[in-house]
Motif scaffolding. Structure first.
Motif, PDB file in Angstrom:
ATOM      1  N   SER A  27       0.830  -1.206   0.000  1.00 27.65           N
ATOM      2  CA  SER A  27       0.000   0.000   0.000  1.00 27.65           C
ATOM      3  C   SER A  27       0.865   1.256   0.000  1.00 27.65           C
ATOM      4  CB  SER A  27      -0.940   0.000   1.212  1.00 27.65           C
ATOM      5  OG  SER A  27      -0.201   0.021   2.416  1.00 27.65           O
ATOM      6  N   ARG A  28       2.027   1.181   0.640  1.00 30.05           N
ATOM      7  CA  ARG A  28       2.949   2.315   0.677  1.00 30.05           C
ATOM      8  C   ARG A  28       3.460   2.644  -0.728  1.00 30.05           C
ATOM      9  NH1 ARG A  28       8.585   2.874   1.955  1.00 30.05           N
ATOM     10  NH2 ARG A  28       9.017   4.767   3.155  1.00 30.05           N
ATOM     11  N   SER A  29       3.808   1.588  -1.467  1.00 25.78           N
ATOM     12  CA  SER A  29       4.294   1.791  -2.831  1.00 25.78           C
ATOM     13  C   SER A  29       3.195   2.335  -3.734  1.00 25.78           C
ATOM     14  CB  SER A  29       4.825   0.471  -3.396  1.00 25.78           C
ATOM     15  OG  SER A  29       5.907  -0.016  -2.627  1.00 25.78           O
ATOM     16  N   VAL A  30       1.997   1.751  -3.604  1.00 24.34           N
ATOM     17  CA  VAL A  30       0.878   2.192  -4.436  1.00 24.34           C
ATOM     18  C   VAL A  30       0.496   3.626  -4.103  1.00 24.34           C
ATOM     19  CG1 VAL A  30      -1.562   1.828  -4.959  1.00 24.34           C
ATOM     20  CG2 VAL A  30      -0.032  -0.133  -4.721  1.00 24.34           C
ATOM     21  N   GLU A  31       0.450   3.938  -2.823  1.00 26.48           N
ATOM     22  CA  GLU A  31       0.049   5.276  -2.402  1.00 26.48           C
ATOM     23  C   GLU A  31       1.051   6.332  -2.856  1.00 26.48           C
ATOM     24  OE1 GLU A  31      -1.832   7.232   1.631  1.00 26.48           O
ATOM     25  OE2 GLU A  31      -0.167   5.847   1.823  1.00 26.48           O
ATOM     26  N   THR A  32       2.329   6.003  -2.754  1.00 25.10           N
ATOM     27  CA  THR A  32       3.366   6.945  -3.183  1.00 25.10           C
ATOM     28  C   THR A  32       3.263   7.207  -4.684  1.00 25.10           C
ATOM     29  OG1 THR A  32       4.851   6.169  -1.448  1.00 25.10           O
ATOM     30  CG2 THR A  32       5.840   7.385  -3.269  1.00 25.10           C
ATOM     31  N   LYS A  33       2.989   6.147  -5.435  1.00 28.52           N
ATOM     32  CA  LYS A  33       2.918   6.275  -6.888  1.00 28.52           C
ATOM     33  C   LYS A  33       1.641   6.982  -7.340  1.00 28.52           C
ATOM     34  CE  LYS A  33       4.219   2.743  -9.208  1.00 28.52           C
ATOM     35  NZ  LYS A  33       4.281   1.391  -9.801  1.00 28.52           N
ATOM     36  N   GLU A  34       0.524   6.653  -6.698  1.00 23.77           N
ATOM     37  CA  GLU A  34      -0.756   7.176  -7.149  1.00 23.77           C
ATOM     38  C   GLU A  34      -1.147   8.496  -6.486  1.00 23.77           C
ATOM     39  OE1 GLU A  34      -2.340   5.795  -9.591  1.00 23.77           O
ATOM     40  OE2 GLU A  34      -1.088   3.991  -9.721  1.00 23.77           O
ATOM     41  N   LEU A  35      -0.849   8.610  -5.153  1.00 28.23           N
ATOM     42  CA  LEU A  35      -1.328   9.770  -4.407  1.00 28.23           C
ATOM     43  C   LEU A  35      -0.221  10.719  -3.971  1.00 28.23           C
ATOM     44  CD1 LEU A  35      -3.924   7.965  -2.096  1.00 28.23           C
ATOM     45  CD2 LEU A  35      -4.327   9.039  -4.317  1.00 28.23           C
ATOM     46  N   GLY A  36       1.032  10.247  -4.043  1.00 26.66           N
ATOM     47  CA  GLY A  36       2.147  11.090  -3.642  1.00 26.66           C
ATOM     48  C   GLY A  36       2.261  11.289  -2.140  1.00 26.66           C
ATOM     49  N   THR A  37       1.690  10.378  -1.348  1.00 26.11           N
ATOM     50  CA  THR A  37       1.750  10.490   0.111  1.00 26.11           C
ATOM     51  C   THR A  37       1.824   9.101   0.712  1.00 26.11           C
ATOM     52  OG1 THR A  37       0.590  11.259   2.083  1.00 26.11           O
ATOM     53  CG2 THR A  37      -0.773  10.500   0.258  1.00 26.11           C
ATOM     54  N   LYS A  38       2.233   9.034   1.988  1.00 25.04           N
ATOM     55  CA  LYS A  38       2.330   7.746   2.670  1.00 25.04           C
ATOM     56  C   LYS A  38       1.486   7.727   3.941  1.00 25.04           C
ATOM     57  CE  LYS A  38       7.072   7.110   0.992  1.00 25.04           C
ATOM     58  NZ  LYS A  38       8.495   6.964   1.367  1.00 25.04           N
ATOM     59  N   ARG A  39       0.638   8.729   4.125  1.00 22.80           N
ATOM     60  CA  ARG A  39      -0.122   8.858   5.360  1.00 22.80           C
ATOM     61  C   ARG A  39      -1.092   7.694   5.549  1.00 22.80           C
ATOM     62  NH1 ARG A  39      -5.071  10.927   6.654  1.00 22.80           N
ATOM     63  NH2 ARG A  39      -5.432  11.533   4.493  1.00 22.80           N
ATOM     64  N   LEU A  40      -1.824   7.339   4.503  1.00 21.01           N
ATOM     65  CA  LEU A  40      -2.832   6.294   4.628  1.00 21.01           C
ATOM     66  C   LEU A  40      -2.199   4.924   4.840  1.00 21.01           C
ATOM     67  CD1 LEU A  40      -5.354   7.449   1.866  1.00 21.01           C
ATOM     68  CD2 LEU A  40      -5.567   7.711   4.341  1.00 21.01           C
ATOM     69  N   SER A  41      -1.060   4.673   4.198  1.00 21.58           N
ATOM     70  CA  SER A  41      -0.390   3.386   4.387  1.00 21.58           C
ATOM     71  C   SER A  41       0.129   3.244   5.811  1.00 21.58           C
ATOM     72  CB  SER A  41       0.761   3.226   3.384  1.00 21.58           C
ATOM     73  OG  SER A  41       1.700   4.263   3.522  1.00 21.58           O
ATOM     74  N   ASN A  42       0.558   4.339   6.410  1.00 24.13           N
ATOM     75  CA  ASN A  42       0.997   4.298   7.812  1.00 24.13           C
ATOM     76  C   ASN A  42      -0.179   4.000   8.737  1.00 24.13           C
ATOM     77  OD1 ASN A  42       3.670   4.840   7.176  1.00 24.13           O
ATOM     78  ND2 ASN A  42       3.405   7.059   7.338  1.00 24.13           N
ATOM     79  N   LEU A  43      -1.347   4.544   8.420  1.00 21.67           N
ATOM     80  CA  LEU A  43      -2.549   4.226   9.181  1.00 21.67           C
ATOM     81  C   LEU A  43      -2.913   2.753   9.025  1.00 21.67           C
ATOM     82  CD1 LEU A  43      -4.869   7.324   8.547  1.00 21.67           C
ATOM     83  CD2 LEU A  43      -3.746   6.674  10.694  1.00 21.67           C
TER      84      LEU A  43
END
Length: 203
Positions: A27-43
């Motif tokens: 989710s961290r990789s997907v979020e960084t690529k798609e949303l440019g953030t890692k906040r949701l993956s940390n949650l």
């Protein structure tokens, strides 16, 4: 219960924890690529760790109170992060799985933390279904994740019977191992795509 039973349950719990960390990585990789953030993956990681705590309490005798609140908070955090990221969308099969998990927990004899156990089980099903919701996941990976999630549901239903023996824990270990296998291959595929994109940029 036999030593093999507890050994398999402990192994399944360890594999579930590994799967949670690997799902966080995905989710961290997907979020960084798609949303440019890692906040949701940390949650997602936080919720996953609290969910793992819920599975531990189903195997050992721990008093209620703050720990029960933490177990219930974990699934809520997971649902929030998955809904915001769009990695898992509600569909008929997921709803059926959730319904079966609830039924299995309600009819299971002598289980502690019944509500917390339901919430943790549902969270784990949702975490496995992250793979099926990832649009770039190859079809065979989605099928393996589908098999893993149904394996977990089957395990929970088997645990509702006092005569499950070691069959239920074996299914549990198989489900978690299949989940980890799928995650590892999917992460490898994603890393290969990143390296390929870097190479094309350099050229």
């Amino acid at each position: 219960m036999s030593e093999m039973y507890y050994g398999l349950m402990s192994l399944g719990g360890i594999l579930a924890l590994v799967g949670i960390f690997l799902t966080w990585g995905l989710s961290r990789s997907v979020e960084t690529k798609e949303l440019g953030t890692k906040r949701l993956s940390n949650l997602l990681l936080l919720g996953g760790l609290l969910t793992a705590l819920g599975f531990i309490t189903t195997m050992v005798n721990i008093s209620e109170g703050v720990i029960t609140f933490a177990i219930l908070l974990g699934p809520a955090v997971i649902v929030y992060s998955l809904s915001e990221s769009g990695l898992v969308r509600a569909n008929l099969l997921t709803l059926i799985q959730v319904a079966l998990v609830v039924v299995a927990a309600l009819v299971s004899p002598g289980r502690n933390f019944r509500i917390a156990g339901i919430a943790s089980s549902i969270s784990l099903v949702l975490l496995i279904n992250v793979i099926t919701g990832y649009p770039r996941a190859p079809t065979h990976f989605r099928r393996l994740a589908w098999l893993s999630s149904w394996g977990l549901v089957a395990f929970l239903m088997m645990m509702a019977s006092p005569r499950t023996g070691t069959i239920g824990p074996v299914v549990y270990v198989f489900s978690m191992a299949l989940w980890i296998y799928t995650l590892l291959h999917l992460l490898h595929l994603m890393n290969a795509e990143v390296e390929a994109s870097k190479g094309s940029i350099i050229e």
